[in-house]
Design an enzyme around this catalytic site. Structure first.
Site, PDB file in Angstrom:
ATOM      1  N   GLU A  80       2.548   1.687  -3.064  1.00  0.00           N
ATOM      2  CA  GLU A  80       1.237   2.255  -3.956  1.00  0.00           C
ATOM      3  C   GLU A  80       1.248   3.946  -4.142  1.00  0.00           C
ATOM      4  O   GLU A  80       0.811   4.800  -4.542  1.00  0.00           O
ATOM      5  CB  GLU A  80      -0.113   2.027  -3.898  1.00  0.00           C
ATOM      6  CG  GLU A  80      -1.262   2.378  -4.715  1.00  0.00           C
ATOM      7  CD  GLU A  80      -2.635   2.776  -4.009  1.00  0.00           C
ATOM      8  OE1 GLU A  80      -2.589   3.814  -3.382  1.00  0.00           O
ATOM      9  OE2 GLU A  80      -3.139   1.438  -3.127  1.00  0.00           O
ATOM     10  N   HIS A  81       1.811   4.222  -2.496  1.00  0.00           N
ATOM     11  CA  HIS A  81       0.976   5.882  -1.983  1.00  0.00           C
ATOM     12  C   HIS A  81       2.200   6.727  -3.037  1.00  0.00           C
ATOM     13  O   HIS A  81       2.970   7.689  -3.326  1.00  0.00           O
ATOM     14  CB  HIS A  81       1.363   6.354  -1.049  1.00  0.00           C
ATOM     15  CG  HIS A  81      -0.361   6.001  -0.324  1.00  0.00           C
ATOM     16  ND1 HIS A  81      -0.319   7.363  -0.180  1.00  0.00           N
ATOM     17  CD2 HIS A  81      -0.711   5.193  -0.369  1.00  0.00           C
ATOM     18  CE1 HIS A  81      -1.380   7.018   0.187  1.00  0.00           C
ATOM     19  NE2 HIS A  81      -1.886   5.687   0.006  1.00  0.00           N
ATOM     20  N   GLU A 110      -4.178   7.971   7.625  1.00  0.00           N
ATOM     21  CA  GLU A 110      -4.786   6.961   6.928  1.00  0.00           C
ATOM     22  C   GLU A 110      -5.454   6.339   8.097  1.00  0.00           C
ATOM     23  O   GLU A 110      -5.917   5.833   7.966  1.00  0.00           O
ATOM     24  CB  GLU A 110      -4.825   7.100   5.699  1.00  0.00           C
ATOM     25  CG  GLU A 110      -5.713   5.412   4.570  1.00  0.00           C
ATOM     26  CD  GLU A 110      -5.002   5.195   3.620  1.00  0.00           C
ATOM     27  OE1 GLU A 110      -5.726   4.941   3.001  1.00  0.00           O
ATOM     28  OE2 GLU A 110      -4.171   5.690   3.026  1.00  0.00           O
ATOM     29  N   HIS A 128       0.952  -1.003   0.141  1.00  0.00           N
ATOM     30  CA  HIS A 128       0.128  -0.141   0.060  1.00  0.00           C
ATOM     31  C   HIS A 128       0.973   1.520  -0.106  1.00  0.00           C
ATOM     32  O   HIS A 128       0.528   2.247  -0.614  1.00  0.00           O
ATOM     33  CB  HIS A 128      -1.185  -0.032   1.632  1.00  0.00           C
ATOM     34  CG  HIS A 128      -1.800   1.271   1.574  1.00  0.00           C
ATOM     35  ND1 HIS A 128      -1.231   1.915   2.337  1.00  0.00           N
ATOM     36  CD2 HIS A 128      -2.729   1.373   1.042  1.00  0.00           C
ATOM     37  CE1 HIS A 128      -1.908   3.095   2.162  1.00  0.00           C
ATOM     38  NE2 HIS A 128      -3.282   2.673   1.180  1.00  0.00           N
TER      39      HIS A 128
END
Length: 415
Positions: free
Chosen positions: A51-52, A128, A48
């Site tokens: 991906e950022h 997040e 994840h």
């Protein structure tokens, strides 16, 4: 008519292109067969985070350049990470498809992972995670994954943890890419107003990179019917009940989806009608099925006031008993088939959804079935098959996850 072209580059990258000449948009998705399932306890969350970081600058573009370039052509760009795959995608007007492809390739091959951007994005993902912690109706599903799969990576949270997040560096990201962003795991899916010549453009960017040996797989998970509870200062008790489901591509996939639809997948479902409409015990109650490469999970979620948790739990259990003992009706089967067909058709009205469908099918199944074939399979499901599956799924022990103010597991009432 569906015009799906499949092509495999010499290095193993697969390209799937669906030509839709009646639209003016093009959706391009780069799919990679890796997600939180491919992580360890030490690097949980790296899929994840990577991906950022793809949006934070390349050797020739800053993060702002990437954002402004897509905005300047009226395009959309985004990404997501799941348990078993990651996807970077863009949707643009057909005339801008070559530029969108070039930019996605630039992000894929030339992201720099510089330290100041790493630090900023660590903070973003940390926020997040905190935001997620503030939504117990979301994190209870992560807790269910942990209850079902214990220490197997399939039970890890996709976002990772505050502790693992702090360990990621440019080098760890590059090593993870070298291990898992390999040609055999990459699918480029395109849907929209482009012809098969666009395959050559994709191959020019993605057809020549190579990779070393693949790391070992995490192995097939066991389904563990654990009961886990977390005490949290919330207004409601949030409960998830999980049963062993079916893997992707299983022959009984459609009977199971119909069973799920009848149980809690729609407003006319048994759980929605009994728990919400008849008894007023919950605002949100539903069921869903998550299919993975070698396992599956059928889950039920509901949120209610702590004082009603035991009654809610008993109501869910009674609904399941009635389903396994009495079975479904012909009317429920017919309605569920129509809902599934409608959902399938309506879900394919955008280039983005078609790109997603083709990308996932190629990555996870390696095959593409026509809508007619899928509808035929849905229509062939019988009452007997659904009832047989209901007994096989719901008569076995279940996993349970609870987040509530007192952290006390529900006690079913006895009549």
């Amino acid at each position: 008519m569906e015009l799906i072209n499949k092509y495999t580059c010499k290095n193993g990258v697969r390209i799937v292109l669906e030509q839709i000449p009646t639209v003016r948009s093009v959706a391009i998705g780069v799919w990679i067969g890796t997600g939180s399932r491919n992580e360890t306890e030490q690097n949980n969350g790296i899929s994840h985070f990577l991906e950022h970081m793809f949006f934070k600058g390349t050797t020739t573009r800053t993060a702002r350049d990437i954002a402004e370039a897509f905005d300047s052509i009226g395009g959309q760009v985004n990404a997501f990470t799941s348990k078993e795959y990651t996807c970077y995608y863009a949707k643009v007007l057909d005339e801008h498809a070559p530029l969108a492809l070039e930019m996605l390739a630039d992000m894929f091959f030339h992201s720099t992972f510089v330290e100041d951007e790493l630090q900023k994005e660590r903070n973003v993902v940390l926020e997040e995670i905190k935001m997620y912690e503030d939504t117990p109706d979301d994190i209870v599903h992560d807790l269910l994954g942990k209850a079902c799969y214990a220490n197997h990576p399939l039970g890890y949270p996709i976002l990772g943890t505050e502790e693992t997040l702090r360990t990621f560096t440019g080098d760890t990201l590059r090593q993870y890419m070298a291990d898992y962003y390999t040609p055999d795991r990459v699918v480029v899916s395109v849907a929209g107003n482009v012809d098969e010549r666009f395959i050559g453009e994709i191959e020019r960017y993605f057809g020549s990179f190579t990779a070393a040996n693949k790391p070992a797989s995490s192995g097939t998970p066991s389904f563990v019917p654990q009961k886990l509870a977390r005490k949290k200062d919330t207004e409601q008790a949030h409960v998830c009940i999980g049963f062993r489901g079916l893997p992707i591509g299983h022959p009984d996939a459609y009977p199971l989806l119909i069973l799920n639809n009848i149980l809690g997948g729609s407003m006319s479902s048994r759980l929605f009608q009994e728990v919400r409409e008849q008894r007023g015990l919950a605002y949100s109650v539903f069921s869903y099925h998550s299919a993975y490469q070698d396992s599956g999970l059928l889950a039920i979620y509901a949120g209610t006031g702590s004082g009603q948790l035991d009654v809610l739990f008993e109501t869910i259990q009674r609904t399941l008993r009635q389903l396994t003992e009495d079975g479904i009706t012909e009317k429920e089967l017919r309605n569920s088939k129509e809902q599934m067909k409608g959902s399938l058709m309506l879900g394919l009205e955008s280039t983005n959804s078609r790109m997603s469908r083709n990308g996932k099918n190629e990555l996870l199944l390696g095959r593409h079935r026509s809508l007619d074939e899928i509808i035929e399979e849905i229509e062939s499901v019988t009452v007997e098959k659904v009832n047989e599956l209901a007994r096989a799924v719901f008569e076995k022990d279940y996993a349970l996850a609870l987040i509530s103010p007192d952290g006390m597991l529900p006690q079913p009432l006895r009549s």
